[in-house]
Enzyme design. Structure first.
Site, short mmCIF file in Angstrom:
data_model
loop_
_atom_site.label_atom_id
_atom_site.label_comp_id
_atom_site.label_asym_id
_atom_site.label_seq_id
_atom_site.Cartn_x
_atom_site.Cartn_y
_atom_site.Cartn_z
CG ASP A 41 52.10 30.45 37.96
OD1 ASP A 41 52.48 31.51 38.51
OD2 ASP A 41 51.24 30.41 37.06
CG HIS A 94 55.41 31.20 34.19
ND1 HIS A 94 56.38 31.80 34.96
CD2 HIS A 94 54.23 31.54 34.74
CE1 HIS A 94 55.79 32.46 35.96
NE2 HIS A 94 54.49 32.32 35.84
CG ASP A 95 52.47 34.40 33.75
OD1 ASP A 95 51.81 33.64 33.01
OD2 ASP A 95 52.17 34.64 34.94
CE LYS A 123 50.04 37.12 34.02
NZ LYS A 123 50.28 37.16 35.48
CG HIS A 175 51.89 28.64 32.63
ND1 HIS A 175 52.08 29.28 31.43
CD2 HIS A 175 51.34 29.56 33.46
CE1 HIS A 175 51.67 30.54 31.54
NE2 HIS A 175 51.21 30.74 32.76
CG HIS A 176 47.40 29.28 33.06
ND1 HIS A 176 47.24 29.41 34.43
CD2 HIS A 176 48.14 30.35 32.68
CE1 HIS A 176 47.87 30.51 34.84
NE2 HIS A 176 48.43 31.10 33.79
P1 C2E Z 1 48.54 35.07 38.38
O1 C2E Z 1 48.03 36.18 39.24
O2 C2E Z 1 50.01 34.93 38.28
O3 C2E Z 1 47.91 33.72 38.90
C1 C2E Z 1 48.36 32.48 38.42
C2 C2E Z 1 47.39 31.37 38.79
O4 C2E Z 1 47.36 31.22 40.22
C3 C2E Z 1 45.94 31.61 38.39
O5 C2E Z 1 45.71 31.27 37.05
C4 C2E Z 1 45.22 30.69 39.36
O6 C2E Z 1 45.30 29.36 38.91
C5 C2E Z 1 46.04 30.80 40.61
N1 C2E Z 1 45.45 31.84 41.48
C6 C2E Z 1 45.90 33.08 41.68
N2 C2E Z 1 45.09 33.72 42.56
C7 C2E Z 1 44.13 32.86 42.92
C8 C2E Z 1 43.00 32.92 43.83
O7 C2E Z 1 42.73 33.93 44.49
N3 C2E Z 1 42.23 31.79 43.93
C9 C2E Z 1 42.50 30.67 43.23
N4 C2E Z 1 41.71 29.60 43.38
N5 C2E Z 1 43.54 30.58 42.36
C10 C2E Z 1 44.35 31.65 42.22
P2 C2E Z 1 44.46 31.88 36.27
O8 C2E Z 1 43.26 31.92 37.14
O9 C2E Z 1 44.35 31.14 34.99
O10 C2E Z 1 44.86 33.38 35.97
C11 C2E Z 1 45.89 33.73 35.08
C12 C2E Z 1 46.26 35.17 35.24
O11 C2E Z 1 45.10 35.99 34.94
C13 C2E Z 1 46.64 35.55 36.66
O12 C2E Z 1 48.01 35.27 36.88
C14 C2E Z 1 46.32 37.05 36.65
O13 C2E Z 1 47.34 37.79 36.00
C15 C2E Z 1 45.09 37.11 35.79
N6 C2E Z 1 43.86 37.09 36.60
C16 C2E Z 1 43.14 36.00 36.96
N7 C2E Z 1 42.06 36.38 37.67
C17 C2E Z 1 42.09 37.74 37.75
C18 C2E Z 1 41.23 38.73 38.34
O14 C2E Z 1 40.18 38.44 38.93
N8 C2E Z 1 41.60 40.04 38.21
C19 C2E Z 1 42.75 40.38 37.53
N9 C2E Z 1 43.05 41.71 37.45
N10 C2E Z 1 43.57 39.49 36.95
C20 C2E Z 1 43.24 38.18 37.08
FE FE Z 2 50.19 32.46 33.57
#
Ligand code: C2E
Ligand code: FE
Ligand code: SIN
Ligand code: SIN
Length: 386
Positions: A313, A229-230, A233, A284-285
């Protein structure tokens, strides 16, 4: 039976056929089931399913010869079967021995006397010929136009089941391992424990799909497609992906493109597994309420595979530490999934998540080498690949 009764009877058999075919993922068992069903539905003596082998350009089938099952092979273009495969046309032959296209080898081998033959091409969703369906010797009379229509319908119902079963047969363990390693490569930059995360996603998604009552092959599709799915990246710069803190709005816009990159990487693939992986990567988002990305799809517009993977996820992303956030308490992550019921997530998927939550917890607790996403890939192997 009157014609109306006969049609009604056939319709009932056809509906049953669809259900049976969608459940079997083992190719030889599936072919046997199909042949049996066709004999019943068309009231004929024999049904053979010939599968096109693109490597050798032959059509093969298993036939009963005495007590044994032998594989027979017909060159593409030869015999009635080969003719149907190369022309893509249905052939309805009242008397095989009067038709010079007929090859007698199979009758010689089986000791069978072919009379009427109805042969239709087996086409996949993209319209490519993947084999030929042959029904033989209808009780006393030649096959009629109704029979032709029915066999064509059966053939289209059977094609996707056959293609799926072929896929699982052709995907050797090493190919599945390659897919899995590809997925790890895409994610290892931002997660030291990618392998665990991917294994969780794969198993949680399969459990949820099962809980929703999806057919076994859909469950397997989700199991193998979800780890990719990712994969998009790979296209995201380190400065964004590895940023320890919160992303700026611009950075997040860039980050969102991992869905588009992923879809692009996977989309033109021939394999139906990769086509599903493409849908998952691309959607997936998306959020159930239509406020997600990249396309703001809503509800059922979002492919079911993606709606399922999305819950798996997010749940696992919350439970794991990320460079940008500490890990959440499992119970808090679970509550978050319920809070987002109907907003981010499909209520049906959340319902199933709840149903299988006990099993998800067990897998999460094991998460240390006893479970494998793909037989043969253990946590030990994953560790050594870093
Ligand atoms: P990921 O880390 O694999 O997170 C996947 C999804 O899990 C996120 O999609 C979000 O829906 C949920 N999620 C993860 N951590 C949190 C959290 O602390 N709080 C909440 N409410 N939801 C969470 P999203 O937001 O669309 O992000 C997609 C990807 O973008 C993330 O995949 C990550 O790789 C990156 N990302 C998102 N926010 C940040 C950030 O603040 N800093 C960094 N370095 N990367 C980020
Ligand atoms: Fe993703
Ligand atoms: C043929 O395709 O010519 C023979 C088919 C059969 O006997 O099954
Ligand atoms: C790691 O040591 O972080 C990876 C463990 C694993 O996924 O097997």
């Amino acid at each position: 039976m009157t014609r109306a009764e006969e049609l009604e009877n056939r319709l009932r058999l056809l509906v049953n056929f669809g259900g049976v075919v969608s459940k079997e993922t083992n190719l030889s068992k599936l072919l046997e089931i199909i042949a049996e069903q066709v004999k019943t539905i068309l009231n004929c003596n024999r049904c053979s399913v010939f599968i096109l082998d693109r490597q050798t350009n032959e059509l093969w089938s298993k036939v009963a010869s005495g007590m044994q099952h032998t594989e027979i092979r017909v060159p593409f273009g030869r015999g009635i079967v080969g003719h149907v495969a190369s022309s893509g046309q249905t052939l309805n032959i009242p008397d095989a021995y009067q038709d010079q296209r007929f090859t007698h080898e199979i009758d010689r081998l089986t000791g069978y006397r072919s009379r009427s033959i109805l042969a239709v091409p087996l086409k996949n969703v993209s319209g490519h010929i993947i084999g030929v369906f042959e029904a033989m010797n209808k009780g006393g009379e030649p096959f009629n136009v109704d029979d032709e229509g029915i066999l064509q319908l059966i053939s289209s119902l059977a094609a996707s089941g056959i293609e799926n079963a072929q896929l699982y047969e052709s995907l050797s363990k090493s190919q599945l391992e390659t897919i899995y390693r590809l997925a790890i490569t895409a994610e290892y930059r931002d997660q030291q424990d990618t392998a665990i995360h991917l294994r969780h996603i794969s198993e949680y998604s399969a459990l949820i799909a099962q809980g929703m009552g999806l057919p076994e092959r859909e469950v397997e599709n989700i199991r193998y497609a979800s780890p990719l799915h990712d994969i998009g990246k790979v296209g995201i710069a380190d400065a964004i992906l590895l940023k320890p803190g919160k992303l700026t709005a611009d950075e997040f816009e860039e980050m969102k493109k991992h869905t588009l990159y992923g879809a692009k990487i996977l989309c033109n693939a021939e394999s139906s597994l990769l086509q599903i992986a493409c849908k998952v990567a691309g959607s997936h988002h998306e959020r159930f309420d239509g406020s997600g990305y990249p396309a703001r799809l809503k509800g059922e517009q979002i492919p079911i595979y993606a709606r399922i993977v999305s819950v798996a996820d997010v749940f696992d992303a919350l439970c794991m530490p990320r460079i940008y956030k500490p890990k959440w308490d499992t119970e808090k992550a679970r509550e978050y999934i319920f809070e987002e019921n109907g907003k981010a997530f499909d209520p049906e998927v959340v319902g199933s998540f709840e149903k299988v939550y006990g099993e998800i917890l067990k897998l999460q607790a094991v998460g240390d080498g006893k479970t494998t996403i793909i037989p043969g890939i253990t946590k030990e192997m994953n560790r050594h690949s870093y």
